[in-house]
Scaffold this active site. Structure first.
Site, short mmCIF file in Angstrom:
data_model
loop_
_atom_site.label_atom_id
_atom_site.label_comp_id
_atom_site.label_asym_id
_atom_site.label_seq_id
_atom_site.Cartn_x
_atom_site.Cartn_y
_atom_site.Cartn_z
N GLY A 125 -5.43 -7.79 16.02
CA GLY A 125 -5.78 -9.03 16.56
C GLY A 125 -6.48 -8.49 17.91
N GLN A 149 13.75 -13.81 5.69
CA GLN A 149 12.51 -14.84 5.72
C GLN A 149 12.03 -14.63 4.34
OE1 GLN A 149 8.79 -12.78 7.38
NE2 GLN A 149 7.94 -14.43 7.58
N ARG A 199 0.87 -1.35 -0.16
CA ARG A 199 0.01 0.17 0.01
C ARG A 199 0.88 1.29 0.11
NH1 ARG A 199 -4.10 0.12 4.50
NH2 ARG A 199 -2.97 -1.45 5.69
N ALA A 228 29.20 44.42 -2.23
CA ALA A 228 28.23 43.38 -2.94
C ALA A 228 28.67 43.07 -4.31
CB ALA A 228 26.89 44.44 -3.26
N LYS A 251 9.26 -0.77 2.73
CA LYS A 251 8.40 -0.09 3.60
C LYS A 251 9.28 0.28 4.82
CE LYS A 251 5.34 -1.95 6.31
NZ LYS A 251 3.90 -2.60 6.87
N GLY A 262 3.95 -15.21 7.27
CA GLY A 262 3.17 -14.85 8.53
C GLY A 262 4.27 -14.63 9.37
#
Length: 461
Positions: A137, A73, A15, A385, A22, A78
């Site tokens: 959860g 992983q 997303r 200047a 991410k 999961g």
């Protein structure tokens, strides 16, 4: 008792709609994952085990450092599967603290509460009470009461309508007895709607073994908010910036509007400091007593002395070298100080003046449209200047030395290496390539010629 810290950072973050993993998206100038790693400093963990997956090479290169170990992983099956990959890297019979790499604002005090409550004996879950815990959860407690023992966690997608009505959610962070954690995750299965290995299933295993399962509520929502989209990242950025603004206000700093303030590093302030709107502070910045910062300034890696005034739209970037601004100095508007700029007391740097790797002594002034690079400027120098130090010969940098009380006229070029003696005057429009002695007037420009009767060309029709 040994402490292992495991940080889950393998997710893709679909997303976010970005090629960047991410956990490497930035909040307040640091990646989400770096925020979590910084928080763990001081917890006393033997190592940080970071679980990578999507964009593993990029993530690992971005946060590699002492005490950080990576496991991968592949594929991502999961949260329970992620911890299974980390098991060979966690050691001892103490406590394992599990954190999320996309939850950047967890406080060290909260993490420490989890570790202390676990003490190598209990499974401790970090929970949060929300009016709408969708996606979290749900915490199932004995008797359905707020203080009942934790019996299980049911993932949102697997929860019944009645369970979804529970307002207490699991944040994804926990502390577990290390030996028991290894045993529990080895028994996980993927018999669920998602076909994934849920780490949350270890709660029922702990209950079955008689291991105490505790739920500790997070102090506030902001600490446990994760980032899954640009909208959520922007919301968390504002929350974090407002929190930092409030801390400064409590310390006595005057912020014109706390909602229009950005701190992307560390900022220390003396008394009676005033900061106008839309200012950005990055790296390490120190503001002395009575410093005033005008609107729309960007200040990075700088030390600004007491009573200095940084006018609107000034850009100060010290990079690794840093920038120093002396007490009572005036800088801007629209000035730029680059690495190695060192301004003494009461120095004036005006509009569209750039200073790099140069030292200006007390009272020196460059008020308009000028460049000072690789220069040493004495006290009370007036630098005109349109004047510049030509410090680069195409291959190497060279230094310009300007003595005290020198007056450099407008539109001059000082070709380094060159020394301008104290009290000397450089006539306007001069190109100086040789040293100028103390007190001398030096003029190096073409003779003015007047042509009588000259007629300007006319455009052909």
């Amino acid at each position: 008792m040994s402490l292992n810290i495991v940080i889950m950072a393998a997710g893709k973050g679909t997303r976010m709609k970005s090629a960047l993993p991410k956990v490497l998206h930035k909040l307040a100038g640091r990646s989400l994952l770096q925020h979590v790693l910084n928080m763990t400093e001081g917890l006393g963990g033997a190592r940080n085990v970071v679980i990578t997956g999507h964009g593993a090479e990029v993530v690992e290169a971005a946060v590699a450092g002492p005490g950080v170990q990576f496991v991968r992983q592949m594929p991502q099956l999961g949260t329970g599967h992620a911890i299974q990959q980390a098991v060979p890297a966690i050691e001892g019979d103490g406590t394992t603290l599990i954190l999320n790499g996309d939850v950047p604002l967890i406080k060290q005090a909260t993490a420490r509460r989890l570790v202390e409550a676990c003490d190598g004996k209990a499974l401790v879950l970090l929970t949060i009470h929300l009016s709408d815990p969708s996606g979290y959860g749900r915490i199932l407690r004995q008797g359905g009461t707020a203080d009942g023992n934790v019996l299980a966690i049911v993932e949102h997608k697997d929860a019944s309508p009645e369970q979804r009505g529970i307002k207490e959610g699991y944040t994804g962070m926990m502390a577990a007895p290390t030996a028991a954690l290894k045993r529990w995750v080895s028994q996980l299965n993927n018999n669920n709607v998602q076909g994934e290995y849920y780490l949350t299933d270890i709660v029922a295993m702990a209950v079955a073994e008689g291991v105490p399962v505790l739920g500790i509520a997070a102090p506030n929502e902001t600490e446990v908010l994760g980032v899954n989209s640009p909208v959520q990242l922007a919301d968390l950025e504002r929350r974090f910036q407002r929190e930092q603004a409030n801390d400064l206000l409590e310390a006595g700093v005057r912020l014109a509007d706390p909602a229009r303030f950005d701190l992307r590093g560390t900022l220390s302030c003396g008394q009676d400091v005033e900061i106008d709107v839309n200012c950005v502070f990055e790296g390490q910045v120190s503001l002395g007593d009575g410093v005033r910062i005008g609107a729309n300034c960007v200040i990075r890696n700088a030390t600004i002395g007491a009573g200095a005034r940084i006018h609107e739209f000034t850009h100060i970037d010290g990079e690794a070298q840093g920038v120093k601004v002396g007490a009572g100095a005036l800088v801007g508007p629209f000035a730029r100080l680059r690495p190695g700029a060192d301004l003494g007391e009461e120095v004036h740097i005006g509009n569209f003046v750039e200073v790099k790797n140069s030292t200006l002594a007390k009272g020196a002034k460059a008020n308009h449209l000028a460049y000072l690079g690789d220069a040493t400027v004495g006290e009370r120098v007036n630098y005109g200047a349109g004047s510049i130090t030509a410090n680069y010969d195409g291959a190497n940098k060279h230094r310009t030395e300007i003595g005290a009380d020198v007056h450099v006229g407008s539109n001059c070029v000082l070709i380094a290496p060159v020394v301008i003696g104290a009290g000397a005057t450089i006539g306007g429009g001069s190109t100086i390539s040789k040293n100028v002695a103390t007190g001398e007037l030096s003029v190096a420009r073409g003779k003015q010629v007047a042509i009588a009767g000259w007629t300007r060309p006319v455009k052909k029709r």
